[in-house]
Motif scaffolding. Structure first.
Motif: not given
Length: 327
Positions: A183-206
């Protein structure tokens, strides 16, 4: 007269700029310290750090001393700090964060702020000794409306949330650590574009959990749940001795190495109250950074393990009735 005094006098009458206006420069400094891989996640440091504004002269100072070494002066204390739960051993993040959660769950929450109230914070930024500028510290006062809806709607930052949004979202988080992290990852979402690619889950979580921990105000029980979940993030560690924050206080460092970089990010916690104390970025291994600007090659910067590249301490926080009011 030294250079730092000259810089202060040059901007003595200048207004303090908005923090968001200085975010881009701060981002570039962190990217330089962390390398190319850091750029995938550093975009969000604009919100992560919520840095109080430096001013033009101070920004120049930061750039000039970025490579200066600053190593922890706190001597390792294997006996652990005194806390509200007795002596706390800094053996593992689970031990520290679960004990912190136990203490927080016994605290009574204050009433939620009213929509017309303001959040006051005072943040200290410190620069190391040993540069031509001498030791530099900056401690600005800041006021933000609790219900800062206008800023949120105007897209102040991809990760920007009002204090009210964070307070209420934290109160609704589930107890189960895995569900809470999702839920916290959803509240602060990761990137989804070539300029801002998705973070690995653990990176995103921290990263996202760091934003939650930093929030003010936050109910003690909500923060307790966040701590318990933070302890389960892969790669999270606790430094086995107290470290110094930007205000010179001894604090607990909850750490995680930034993937693909030579540095770790640290969430700093008060060892007695277990409240949020600040954040740091610390070099984890010796390395040389080579930069270029167009056709111009810049001199290489050498970094040493233990060097602090960015450090911030929150020394005051309160709910007040009006902008400019202090507790």
């Amino acid at each position: 007269m030294d250079e730092m005094t000259t810089l202060r006098e040059l901007r003595a009458d200048a207004p303090v700029p908005d923090r968001s206006a200085l975010a881009a420069g701060r981002q570039r400094l962190v990217e330089a310290a962390g390398g190319a891989a850091a750029r995938r996640g550093v975009r969000r440091l604009r919100a992560d750090w919520r840095v109080a504004a430096f001013g033009a002269a101070a920004a120049i100072t930061v750039a000039a001393v970025l490579g200066t070494q600053l190593v922890d002066s706190a001597a390792p204390d294997r006996s652990g700090p005194a806390s509200t739960t007795g002596t706390l051993r800094l053996d593992s993040p689970a031990e520290v964060l679960n004990r912190a959660a136990d203490a927080l769950e016994k605290q009574q929450a204050a009433p939620e702020p009213r929509d017309d109230q303001w959040i006051y914070t005072k943040t200290v930024m410190a620069q190391p000794e040993g540069s031509g500028f001498g030791r530099f510290s900056y401690a600005p006062d800041n006021w933000v409306p609790y219900d800062n809806s206008a800023a949120a709607k105007n897209g102040k930052d991809d990760d920007y949330r009002t204090a009210r949004q964070v307070y209420r979202a934290a109160n609704e988080l589930p107890a189960d650590p895995a569900r809470l992290l999702a839920e916290v990852r959803s509240f602060y979402p990761t990137g989804h574009t070539p300029e801002s690619p998705p973070e690995p889950e653990a990176v995103h979580s921290f990263r996202a959990m760091g934003l939650m921990v930093e929030a003010y105000p936050i109910a003690p029980r909500a923060l307790a749940g966040i701590y318990r979940a933070l302890a389960t993030v892969p790669g999270v560690h606790v430094t086995d001795h107290l470290v110094k924050d930007a205000a010179g206080r001894e604090v607990i460092a909850i750490t995680r190495k930034e993937d693909g970089t030579h540095q770790q990010r640290e969430i700093l916690i008060d060892p007695t109250t277990f409240g949020y104390a600040g954040q740091r970025f610390v070099v984890t291994e010796d390395y040389t950074l080579r930069l270029s600007s167009g056709k111009t090659k810049l001199p290489p910067e050498k970094f040493k393990a233990g060097q602090i590249t960015l450090s911030e301490a929150r020394v005051a926080a309160a709910v007040v009735d009006a902008e400019g009011e202090k507790p």
